[in-house]
Design a protein around this motif. Structure first.
Motif, PDB file in Angstrom:
ATOM      1  N   ASP A  46       0.960  -1.495  -0.305  1.00 20.72           N
ATOM      2  CA  ASP A  46      -0.133  -0.380  -0.131  1.00 20.72           C
ATOM      3  C   ASP A  46       0.758   1.209  -0.128  1.00 20.72           C
ATOM      4  O   ASP A  46       0.148   2.125  -0.141  1.00 20.72           O
ATOM      5  N   LEU A  47       2.199   0.763   0.501  1.00 19.03           N
ATOM      6  CA  LEU A  47       3.369   2.206   0.336  1.00 19.03           C
ATOM      7  C   LEU A  47       4.245   2.051  -0.302  1.00 19.03           C
ATOM      8  O   LEU A  47       5.245   1.382  -0.973  1.00 19.03           O
ATOM      9  N   CYS A  48       4.428   2.889  -0.507  1.00 18.92           N
ATOM     10  CA  CYS A  48       6.358   3.501  -1.953  1.00 18.92           C
ATOM     11  C   CYS A  48       7.410   4.831  -0.959  1.00 18.92           C
ATOM     12  O   CYS A  48       6.489   5.459  -0.445  1.00 18.92           O
ATOM     13  N   ILE A  49       8.359   4.291  -1.222  1.00 18.71           N
ATOM     14  CA  ILE A  49       9.233   4.851   0.301  1.00 18.71           C
ATOM     15  C   ILE A  49      10.012   5.974  -1.144  1.00 18.71           C
ATOM     16  O   ILE A  49      10.356   5.430  -2.630  1.00 18.71           O
ATOM     17  N   VAL A  50       8.685   7.106  -0.965  1.00 19.90           N
ATOM     18  CA  VAL A  50       9.760   8.247  -2.118  1.00 19.90           C
ATOM     19  C   VAL A  50      10.882   9.080  -1.562  1.00 19.90           C
ATOM     20  O   VAL A  50      11.377  10.233  -2.305  1.00 19.90           O
ATOM     21  N   ARG A  51      11.488   9.047  -0.425  1.00 22.23           N
ATOM     22  CA  ARG A  51      12.690   9.382  -0.430  1.00 22.23           C
ATOM     23  C   ARG A  51      12.701   9.142   1.788  1.00 22.23           C
ATOM     24  O   ARG A  51      11.855   8.571   2.285  1.00 22.23           O
ATOM     25  N   PHE A  98       8.762  -5.732   7.544  1.00 23.94           N
ATOM     26  CA  PHE A  98       7.972  -4.540   6.464  1.00 23.94           C
ATOM     27  C   PHE A  98       8.412  -3.718   6.500  1.00 23.94           C
ATOM     28  O   PHE A  98       7.983  -3.471   4.777  1.00 23.94           O
ATOM     29  N   LEU A  99       9.387  -3.060   6.399  1.00 22.77           N
ATOM     30  CA  LEU A  99      10.162  -2.050   5.410  1.00 22.77           C
ATOM     31  C   LEU A  99      10.641  -2.514   4.291  1.00 22.77           C
ATOM     32  O   LEU A  99      10.698  -2.099   3.365  1.00 22.77           O
ATOM     33  N   ARG A 100      11.690  -4.044   4.584  1.00 20.58           N
ATOM     34  CA  ARG A 100      11.695  -4.642   3.174  1.00 20.58           C
ATOM     35  C   ARG A 100      10.842  -5.022   2.250  1.00 20.58           C
ATOM     36  O   ARG A 100      11.497  -4.525   0.873  1.00 20.58           O
ATOM     37  N   LYS A 101       9.553  -4.894   2.733  1.00 21.08           N
ATOM     38  CA  LYS A 101       8.524  -5.317   1.667  1.00 21.08           C
ATOM     39  C   LYS A 101       7.460  -4.240   0.100  1.00 21.08           C
ATOM     40  O   LYS A 101       7.280  -4.035  -0.170  1.00 21.08           O
ATOM     41  N   VAL A 102       8.370  -2.962   1.343  1.00 26.51           N
ATOM     42  CA  VAL A 102       7.851  -1.481   0.733  1.00 26.51           C
ATOM     43  C   VAL A 102       8.518  -1.218   0.135  1.00 26.51           C
ATOM     44  O   VAL A 102      10.062  -0.978  -0.563  1.00 26.51           O
ATOM     45  N   PRO A 103       7.812  -1.147  -1.722  1.00 29.61           N
ATOM     46  CA  PRO A 103       9.385  -0.513  -2.785  1.00 29.61           C
ATOM     47  C   PRO A 103       9.663   1.497  -2.257  1.00 29.61           C
ATOM     48  O   PRO A 103       9.359   2.022  -2.052  1.00 29.61           O
ATOM     49  N   ILE A 104      10.631   0.891  -2.997  1.00 24.07           N
ATOM     50  CA  ILE A 104      11.250   2.778  -3.011  1.00 24.07           C
ATOM     51  C   ILE A 104      11.091   3.403  -4.858  1.00 24.07           C
ATOM     52  O   ILE A 104      11.636   2.649  -5.518  1.00 24.07           O
ATOM     53  N   GLN A 105      10.885   4.592  -4.783  1.00 26.82           N
ATOM     54  CA  GLN A 105      10.968   5.135  -5.767  1.00 26.82           C
ATOM     55  C   GLN A 105      11.055   6.872  -5.721  1.00 26.82           C
ATOM     56  O   GLN A 105      10.111   7.394  -5.233  1.00 26.82           O
ATOM     57  N   GLU A 106      12.396   7.088  -5.161  1.00 22.14           N
ATOM     58  CA  GLU A 106      12.671   8.308  -4.345  1.00 22.14           C
ATOM     59  C   GLU A 106      12.155   9.174  -5.534  1.00 22.14           C
ATOM     60  O   GLU A 106      12.604   9.199  -6.957  1.00 22.14           O
ATOM     61  N   LYS A 107      11.359  10.113  -5.334  1.00 25.16           N
ATOM     62  CA  LYS A 107      11.448  11.670  -5.841  1.00 25.16           C
ATOM     63  C   LYS A 107      12.285  12.624  -5.749  1.00 25.16           C
ATOM     64  O   LYS A 107      12.280  13.405  -5.011  1.00 25.16           O
ATOM     65  N   ASP A 108      12.961  13.202  -6.505  1.00 24.72           N
ATOM     66  CA  ASP A 108      13.561  14.554  -6.456  1.00 24.72           C
ATOM     67  C   ASP A 108      12.984  15.439  -5.537  1.00 24.72           C
ATOM     68  O   ASP A 108      13.756  16.601  -5.063  1.00 24.72           O
ATOM     69  N   GLU A 109      11.997  15.980  -6.146  1.00 26.20           N
ATOM     70  CA  GLU A 109      11.106  16.805  -5.720  1.00 26.20           C
ATOM     71  C   GLU A 109      11.002  16.754  -3.731  1.00 26.20           C
ATOM     72  O   GLU A 109      10.488  17.838  -3.300  1.00 26.20           O
ATOM     73  N   TYR A 110      11.206  15.481  -2.791  1.00 28.96           N
ATOM     74  CA  TYR A 110      10.972  15.711  -1.870  1.00 28.96           C
ATOM     75  C   TYR A 110      12.950  15.710  -1.220  1.00 28.96           C
ATOM     76  O   TYR A 110      13.118  15.241  -0.114  1.00 28.96           O
TER      77      TYR A 110
END
Length: 113
Positions: A46-51, A98-110
């Motif tokens: 349900d989540l994505c790490i953006v930064r 839990f954290l290992r399963k969260v996808p990462i899609q870092e966004k430069d805006e942050y």
């Protein structure tokens, strides 16, 4: 992950708050990730790490932490703080799993540099 040695954690929280990001996700006693006060329960997908913002204590290596900026499927942003070292926020493996399963899609805006 970004290194933010020049900005203290409190300043990063303030910058994010000015952008309207004030809610926090925490793990409850049932090992569930919840938004604010039981507002919403999340699964990793349900989540994505953006930064990620990493902080290292100047005088004590146990003062290390990572502040994650997370975006849910509805586009709502929130933070998740993970202290590590002797003063870890969470014990056990549920948090790390839990954290290992969260996808990462870092966004430069942050990027706050």
């Amino acid at each position: 992950m970004e290194g933010h040695n020049m900005k203290p954690l409190s300043l990063v929280y303030n910058i994010l708050a000015k952008r309207g990001i004030t809610k926090e996700i925490t793990m409850n006693d049932q090992d569930q990730m919840v938004l604010a006060v039981d507002e919403k329960i999340y699964q990793p997908e349900d989540l994505c790490i953006v930064r990620s913002y990493r902080f290292e204590g100047d005088s004590n290596p146990d003062d290390n932490c990572v502040l994650y900026l997370l975006e849910d499927k509805e586009g709502q942003l929130s933070t998740l703080l993970d202290s590590y070292g002797a003063e870890s926020n969470y014990s056990g493996e549920a948090f790390d799993d839990f954290l290992r399963k969260v996808p990462i899609q870092e966004k430069d805006e942050y990027n706050l540099d």
